[in-house]
Design a protein around this motif. Structure first.
Motif, PDB file in Angstrom:
ATOM      1  N   THR A  28       8.249 -37.551 -32.063  1.00  0.00           N
ATOM      2  CA  THR A  28       8.483 -36.933 -31.482  1.00  0.00           C
ATOM      3  C   THR A  28       7.720 -36.947 -29.915  1.00  0.00           C
ATOM      4  O   THR A  28       6.815 -37.122 -30.497  1.00  0.00           O
ATOM      5  N   SER A  29       8.313 -38.070 -28.562  1.00  0.00           N
ATOM      6  CA  SER A  29       6.876 -38.563 -27.904  1.00  0.00           C
ATOM      7  C   SER A  29       6.772 -37.188 -26.856  1.00  0.00           C
ATOM      8  O   SER A  29       7.903 -36.492 -27.306  1.00  0.00           O
ATOM      9  N   ALA A  30       5.907 -36.746 -26.473  1.00  0.00           N
ATOM     10  CA  ALA A  30       5.427 -35.997 -25.548  1.00  0.00           C
ATOM     11  C   ALA A  30       5.320 -35.752 -24.479  1.00  0.00           C
ATOM     12  O   ALA A  30       4.730 -34.758 -23.460  1.00  0.00           O
ATOM     13  N   ILE A  31       6.594 -36.611 -24.128  1.00  0.00           N
ATOM     14  CA  ILE A  31       6.503 -36.891 -22.444  1.00  0.00           C
ATOM     15  C   ILE A  31       7.837 -36.077 -22.152  1.00  0.00           C
ATOM     16  O   ILE A  31       8.562 -35.146 -22.609  1.00  0.00           O
ATOM     17  N   THR A  32       7.553 -35.073 -20.731  1.00  0.00           N
ATOM     18  CA  THR A  32       7.823 -33.961 -20.163  1.00  0.00           C
ATOM     19  C   THR A  32       8.982 -34.584 -19.112  1.00  0.00           C
ATOM     20  O   THR A  32      10.449 -33.393 -19.253  1.00  0.00           O
ATOM     21  N   MET A  93      17.621 -38.041 -28.024  1.00  0.00           N
ATOM     22  CA  MET A  93      16.091 -38.261 -27.386  1.00  0.00           C
ATOM     23  C   MET A  93      15.115 -37.767 -28.559  1.00  0.00           C
ATOM     24  O   MET A  93      15.115 -36.750 -28.573  1.00  0.00           O
ATOM     25  N   GLY A  94      14.205 -38.835 -28.716  1.00  0.00           N
ATOM     26  CA  GLY A  94      13.554 -38.581 -29.606  1.00  0.00           C
ATOM     27  C   GLY A  94      12.160 -37.724 -28.126  1.00  0.00           C
ATOM     28  O   GLY A  94      11.150 -38.761 -28.447  1.00  0.00           O
ATOM     29  N   ILE A  95      12.500 -36.665 -27.506  1.00  0.00           N
ATOM     30  CA  ILE A  95      11.147 -36.498 -26.758  1.00  0.00           C
ATOM     31  C   ILE A  95      11.456 -34.791 -27.170  1.00  0.00           C
ATOM     32  O   ILE A  95      11.963 -34.033 -26.773  1.00  0.00           O
ATOM     33  N   MET A  96       9.939 -34.789 -27.714  1.00  0.00           N
ATOM     34  CA  MET A  96       9.714 -32.832 -27.240  1.00  0.00           C
ATOM     35  C   MET A  96      10.345 -31.947 -26.458  1.00  0.00           C
ATOM     36  O   MET A  96      10.076 -32.062 -25.165  1.00  0.00           O
ATOM     37  N   LYS A  97      10.966 -31.055 -26.247  1.00  0.00           N
ATOM     38  CA  LYS A  97      11.493 -30.409 -25.753  1.00  0.00           C
ATOM     39  C   LYS A  97      10.948 -29.194 -25.690  1.00  0.00           C
ATOM     40  O   LYS A  97       9.979 -29.095 -26.073  1.00  0.00           O
ATOM     41  N   PRO A  98      11.004 -28.981 -23.427  1.00  0.00           N
ATOM     42  CA  PRO A  98      11.429 -29.534 -22.418  1.00  0.00           C
ATOM     43  C   PRO A  98      11.316 -30.420 -21.950  1.00  0.00           C
ATOM     44  O   PRO A  98      10.249 -30.949 -22.036  1.00  0.00           O
ATOM     45  N   PHE A  99      11.664 -31.237 -21.510  1.00  0.00           N
ATOM     46  CA  PHE A  99      12.111 -32.576 -20.708  1.00  0.00           C
ATOM     47  C   PHE A  99      13.310 -32.558 -20.120  1.00  0.00           C
ATOM     48  O   PHE A  99      14.354 -31.531 -19.998  1.00  0.00           O
ATOM     49  N   ALA A 117      16.270 -30.405 -20.286  1.00  0.00           N
ATOM     50  CA  ALA A 117      16.979 -29.784 -21.440  1.00  0.00           C
ATOM     51  C   ALA A 117      16.110 -29.117 -22.442  1.00  0.00           C
ATOM     52  O   ALA A 117      14.590 -29.613 -22.313  1.00  0.00           O
ATOM     53  N   ASP A 118      16.484 -28.215 -23.398  1.00  0.00           N
ATOM     54  CA  ASP A 118      15.892 -27.119 -24.007  1.00  0.00           C
ATOM     55  C   ASP A 118      15.868 -27.453 -25.330  1.00  0.00           C
ATOM     56  O   ASP A 118      17.054 -27.472 -25.339  1.00  0.00           O
ATOM     57  N   ASP A 119      15.231 -26.520 -25.976  1.00  0.00           N
ATOM     58  CA  ASP A 119      16.079 -26.534 -27.753  1.00  0.00           C
ATOM     59  C   ASP A 119      17.525 -25.831 -27.149  1.00  0.00           C
ATOM     60  O   ASP A 119      18.279 -25.966 -27.952  1.00  0.00           O
ATOM     61  N   ASP A 120      17.455 -24.589 -26.670  1.00  0.00           N
ATOM     62  CA  ASP A 120      18.608 -24.480 -26.586  1.00  0.00           C
ATOM     63  C   ASP A 120      19.399 -24.242 -25.509  1.00  0.00           C
ATOM     64  O   ASP A 120      20.605 -23.610 -25.116  1.00  0.00           O
TER      65      ASP A 120
END
Length: 147
Positions: A28-32, A93-99, A117-120
């Motif tokens: 997972t990428s740390a892009i926000t 997308m493999g981006i850490m949420k939230p993004f 987008a956040d987890d829920d």
């Protein structure tokens, strides 16, 4: 300015290419934020990561030399609708949420938050804080009446 079918296809392709850079099966990428920059002069739509590294670029022919005073309002609505339609692709997308996807002009000024987008939770458009004051006032009034 009504978007042509070709315009919609070009934008969808750019979003798919952006999503492909962040596959879900990788780390997972740390892009926000994914920064989306558009130009009414050149017609370019370019996506960038948080480090201002270009992800993908395309030219939307309908936008070249556009002089419509409401250009960014139309683009905001169009991008928001396309991101909503492609939410399965974006959310995977493999981006850490939230993004979020953020629309910017050529001077890097934020025009609009297009998709968060956040987890829920997924927030599409600028509705993040709409009605917040009224909700808080109502909640406070209800608390005060319960005494």
């Amino acid at each position: 300015m009504k978007a042509t079918e070709q315009t919609v296809q070009q934008i969808e392709r750019a979003i798919r290419k952006t999503a492909e850079k962040f596959p879900a099966d990788n780390e997972t990428s740390a892009i926000t934020d994914i920064h989306v920059r558009v130009s009414p002069d050149s017609g370019e739509l370019v996506t960038f990561d948080d480090d201002d590294q270009e992800i993908t670029r395309c030219v939307v022919e309908q936008w070249i030399e556009c002089t419509d005073a409401d250009f960014f309002a139309h683009v905001t609505t169009l991008l928001t609708n396309i991101l909503k339609k492609m939410s399965d692709t974006v959310d995977a997308m493999g981006i850490m949420k939230p993004f979020s996807f953020v629309l910017e002009d050529e001077e890097l000024n934020t025009i609009a938050d297009l998709y968060m987008a956040d987890d829920d939770t997924v927030i599409i458009g600028n509705d993040l804080m709409t009605g917040l004051d009224e909700d808080l006032d109502s909640f406070f009034d209800k608390l005060m009446k319960e005494d």
